[in-house]
Design an enzyme around this catalytic site. Structure first.
Site, PDB file in Angstrom:
ATOM      1  N   ASP A  12      -7.733   4.545   5.977  1.00 23.28           N
ATOM      2  CA  ASP A  12      -8.809   3.565   5.292  1.00 23.28           C
ATOM      3  C   ASP A  12     -10.300   3.944   5.613  1.00 23.28           C
ATOM      4  OD1 ASP A  12      -5.914   2.440   5.786  1.00 23.28           O
ATOM      5  OD2 ASP A  12      -6.957   1.030   4.176  1.00 23.28           O
ATOM      6  N   GLU A  13     -10.763   3.800   4.660  1.00 19.42           N
ATOM      7  CA  GLU A  13     -12.509   4.034   5.166  1.00 19.42           C
ATOM      8  C   GLU A  13     -13.123   2.520   4.821  1.00 19.42           C
ATOM      9  OE1 GLU A  13     -14.300   8.078   4.181  1.00 19.42           O
ATOM     10  OE2 GLU A  13     -12.985   7.541   2.392  1.00 19.42           O
TER      11      GLU A  13
END
Length: 882
Positions: free
Chosen positions: A549-550
């Site tokens: 995830d960013e």
């Protein structure tokens, strides 16, 4: 299995319908003076009555009535039992959608971190008067459509005094349903203001009449159940129904060289439903057959004088026994003679469980593994680290669990993480905790004995607040000892980074800095230690899930990242490429260890495929109604193992039905019942547009044709010829799920339908069109004949669950959801039905005694209905017949 704890808040008693009423024995009013003592604070927390009231999802402060730029109006009502003039107190509470504006002059609300908010009195605070209500009106971000949005365990603090939970905000457990009850929440009962997402929202509230209409296609049919197996086998030929094979004397297992340890779990489940091993039992032969190919394939032959299971793997023998167990009726212990030839549709048949947001016990995990094996699921994706918790002991990094495994009221976070998700001020709650190394090894070995692979997941680089805070505490401790080099060894954040950002969960400090070598040293250490645990368990680590995830906007003002971009030799030219660089580097690092790297599809989509390891797994969590097939196709076309986890059918933390009293998050669906999951056509994602609607009950279109941008670059398109998905995975996220029992309520019986879709390809599914096509509710690819076949098979599955399988979950101590009942009153006569024919239904009128419903009956006044679990013990949620 697990003991059911009934926690009744002070001053409350539970009614038969799960409502809360004020008792006549309330604590005596005690006047509290300024300059609080601990006993006075405790008295205030014990007697302060709190009510949470949603006013409207369409207040005048909102701009527009659609889904964008939305807000809601709500109110917190405080009623003290004593006069109280002190203004040094603060009340902390979880509000998952941030407060934007406070409309009451006497109080201020500040967001502390994530969902933790703080109420404080302003200079206009006039004090509390015994029995007089004061309200805090506020405007919140987005909308609230479910009563679960009002998180529990508000707590009050004052100076250095120990914080105290406000007892009126604690959840109780209804002893009949096993469900959480929130006595502090005022009913969401206004369909427009409380349950419409926009003014054009077409979703129907699942009241009794709506359920009645939905259930009318399901007829009670005991004949369908006799030879049914869940999941449906590839081939099944019944040879005799005249004289059933009697298993009341049990079975005598002849292993023929098959390891007993590989089938013990399957045999134990048979014994639990009354078919035990016995020397006088029906001979049951396990025969190694190398002509049977495919992991998990088997043949089951049931005759009058013997049962034979042929397979070429441990999984095949276990699955053959699982099918025998599925055939058995727990009352008669009889099965018909038949031959079953079977093999799985997908190699990857998984279940994901988040134990990071709220911890769930080892006992729960072991029970889950039992049921996964029973229904031929073979992958447990265990999500053990996120912003709100780190749940696995790592050798050499005790801070991860000492601090990251606990939440409590420590604003400096030296000893624990901040409270989140209504966890309250104390570490002594069931939502805190972690698996020791020994626990994890036990889980791995238990899974291995059931032919289930465990996939560990520690989310990075976003969703990593628990790790970051823990490593900062380690840094401070070692720096205080003068050990600077060791202090920096696993540090995860640049102290000079001034970037201002906000994650989806409203954290501004939850993203690992990917420009620091210490971050990669940390990840390498964690993976090696987890791999070592797998080796000790005899279950080598095959897949490691990095999350991927960013957090948009992270690292922009990090001096270390600016220096890295200016001087790196990794081809990173801007801050926008840092997230991809992190995932690419980890993909190759993990591959170098002989492990397959996995990540969520959003983060994986930002990578440069040529810089990734050759083989990767991508978990697809894109919403089909929002074009989710496009990313799924793009990543499968890269040659990656694309595992489908599309939220509107495979997120089991979403509500079963459209009702604000149902548990669960609801950002992609407000009602995902087992019938909807059964309808899923996973090999042709866009074709589901012909049968589904979006979150507001509106039709949508899925365009699977080749699409290019103005420069002629491919934007999206169909799967390449012959490309297929690797499998399916059900998902449980635990933000709103605080107990093991509640997680089971959300998982079961959906897990059985997940197994059906993952194992068996139905004849009614629309074949995939590799040329690309457009699908909507007028295109007609999903023909009337296919729809009829789907409805017929669903009726068979529903009957099998209601008449044969749910009681097996009861015998295993699984707290599955007892469904709500469909009902209507016509000309004074009550009619009812249920999604699972075979379960008992009860009704009552005007609050009288519950009576069993057997046929349409004359009623007057207010009528209520509920279902009973298959073992006639637990009750389902009561509905008023509208």
């Amino acid at each position: 299995m697990k003991k059911k704890l009934v926690a009744v808040a002070v001053g409350l008693m539970m009614t038969a319908t799960g409502c809360a009423e004020r008792t006549s024995q309330a604590a005596p009013a005690v006047e509290v003076q300024a300059g609080l003592t601990q006993s006075q604070l405790n008295q205030l927390s014990a007697t302060l009555d709190v009510k949470y009231r949603l006013l409207s999802n369409f207040p005048e402060q909102c701009s527009g009535d659609g889904a964008g730029e939305r807000c809601f109006a709500a109110q917190i009502e405080l009623t003290p039992a004593a006069d109280f003039d002190d203004n040094t107190w603060s009340i902390y509470f979880s509000q998952m959608r941030p407060v934007q504006q406070v409309l009451s002059q006497q109080f201020a609300i500040e967001r502390v971190k994530g969902d933790l908010h703080k109420i404080t009195p302003t200079e206009q605070f006039a004090g509390f008067k015994a029995g007089e209500k004061v309200t805090i009106d506020f405007i919140g971000q987005s909308w609230q459509l479910s009563e679960i949005d009002a998180m529990p365990n508000y707590y009050i603090t004052a100076g250095e005094l120990s914080p105290a939970v406000i007892k009126s905000t604690q959840v109780s457990i209804d002893s009949e349903t096993g469900m959480e009850v929130r006595p502090y929440v005022v009913d969401f009962d206004d369909e427009l203001n409380h349950y419409k997402r926009s003014k054009s929202d077409q979703l129907q509230w699942a009241k009794s009449d709506v359920l009645f209409a939905a259930n009318q296609t399901i007829e009670h049919d005991s004949a369908q159940v006799v030879d049914a197996i869940i999941p449906t086998p590839l081939s099944q030929v019944v040879s005799s129904t005249d004289q059933a094979v009697d298993l009341n004397a049990g079975i005598k297992v002849i292993l023929n060289g098959v390891k007993a340890s590989s089938v013990d779990a399957a045999l134990n489940r048979l014994a639990r439903i009354g078919v035990a091993q016995s020397n006088s039992g029906l001979p049951t032969l396990l025969e190694l057959d190398k002509t049977i190919t495919g992991e998990g394939a088997y043949e089951l032959t049931i005759g009058a004088d013997r049962i034979v299971i042929n397979a070429n793997s441990d999984a095949g023998f276990s699955y053959g026994l699982a099918s025998l167990t599925s055939l058995v009726d727990v009352k008669s212990k009889k099965v018909n003679a038949m031959k079953v030839v079977d093999a799985p549709r997908y190699d990857f048949r998984g279940m994901h469980v988040d134990v990071a947001r709220n911890f769930h016990s080892k006992a729960f995990i072991l029970d889950l593994l039992d049921q996964m094996a029973a229904y031929k699921l073979n992958k447990l994706h265990l999500h053990m680290a996120d912003d709100e918790g780190w749940r696995l002991e790592i050798e050499g990094l005790p801070e991860l669990t000492d601090i990251g495994g606990q939440r409590c009221h420590d604003l400096a976070e030296n000893n624990c993480l901040l409270p989140q998700l209504g966890s309250g001020p104390s570490t002594d709650t069931q939502v805190n905790g972690y698996y020791s190394k020994a626990d994890y090894i036990e889980i791995l070995q238990y899974a291995g004995a059931r032919q289930i692979e465990v996939i560990p997941s520690m989310d990075m680089p976003g969703h990593s607040r628990a790790a970051i805070i823990s490593m900062e505490a380690r840094y401070r401790k070692l720096m205080a000892q003068g050990l600077e080099q060791q202090a920096n060894e696993y540090r995860l954040t640049d102290p000079l980074d001034t970037t201002v950002y906000s994650s989806v969960q409203y954290y501004d400090d939850n993203t690992i800095n990917v420009c620091m070598e210490s971050s990669f040293h940390f990840v390498d250490k964690v993976i090696d230690e987890i791999a070592n645990l797998h080796e000790q368990a005899g279950q080598p680590l095959k897949i490691y899930h990095i999350g991927a995830d960013e957090t948009a906007g992270a690292w922009l003002e990090s001096p270390l990242c600016k220096a890295f971009i200016a001087n790196n030799d990794q081809g990173v030219t801007s801050v926008d490429e840092l997230g991809a660089y992190f995932i690419e580097r980890l993909s190759n690092l993990i591959a170098s260890k002989g492990i397959l790297a996995a990540g969520w599809s959003d983060g994986m989509s930002h990578t440069r495929p040529e810089k990734m390891a050759k083989n990767n797994q991508s978990n697809i969590w894109d919403v089909v109604a929002h074009g989710g097939h496009k990313r799924a196709h793009q990543q499968a076309n890269l040659g990656w193992d694309a595992v489908l986890g599309n939220p509107e059918v495979l997120y089991f933390d979403f509500p079963y039905v459209n009702d604000p009293k149902e548990h669960g998050y609801y950002w992609a669906s407000r009602g995902t019942d087992e019938r909807t999951l059964h309808s899923f056509m996973p090999d042709n994602l866009p074709a589901n547009a012909e049968q589904w609607t979006d979150i507001e009950g509106k039709p949508f279109e899925a365009d699977d044709r080749v699409t290019k941008d103005d420069q002629g670059k491919l934007v999206s398109g169909p799967l390449k010829q012959g490309v297929k998905f690797a499998g399916l995975q059900g998902q449980i996220w635990s933000e709103t799920l605080r107990s093991d029992e509640l997680v089971e309520y959300m998982i079961y019986p959906r897990l059985l339908v997940l197994a059906e879709r993952a194992w068996h390809k139905a004849s009614w599914e629309v074949p995939y069109n590799y040329e690309g096509a457009v699908y909507n509710q007028q295109t007609g690819t999903f023909t009337n004949e296919m729809r009829a076949a789907q409805s017929k098979q669903w009726g068979e599955l529903a009957n099998t669950l209601g008449q044969k399988e749910l009681v097996k979950l009861d015998l295993a101590g699984i707290d599955y959801r007892v469904p709500t009942v469909g009902a209507k009153i016509e000309q004074g006569m009550l009619y009812t039905n249920i999604i699972y024919p075979g379960l008992s239904i009860e009704y009552r009128a005007n609050g009288g005694d519950w009576q069993k419903f057997t046929a349409p009956v004359a009623v007057t006044g207010q009528v209520e209905v509920r279902a009973i679990a298959a073992d006639n013990q637990r009750k389902g949620r009561t509905l008023v017949v509208n």
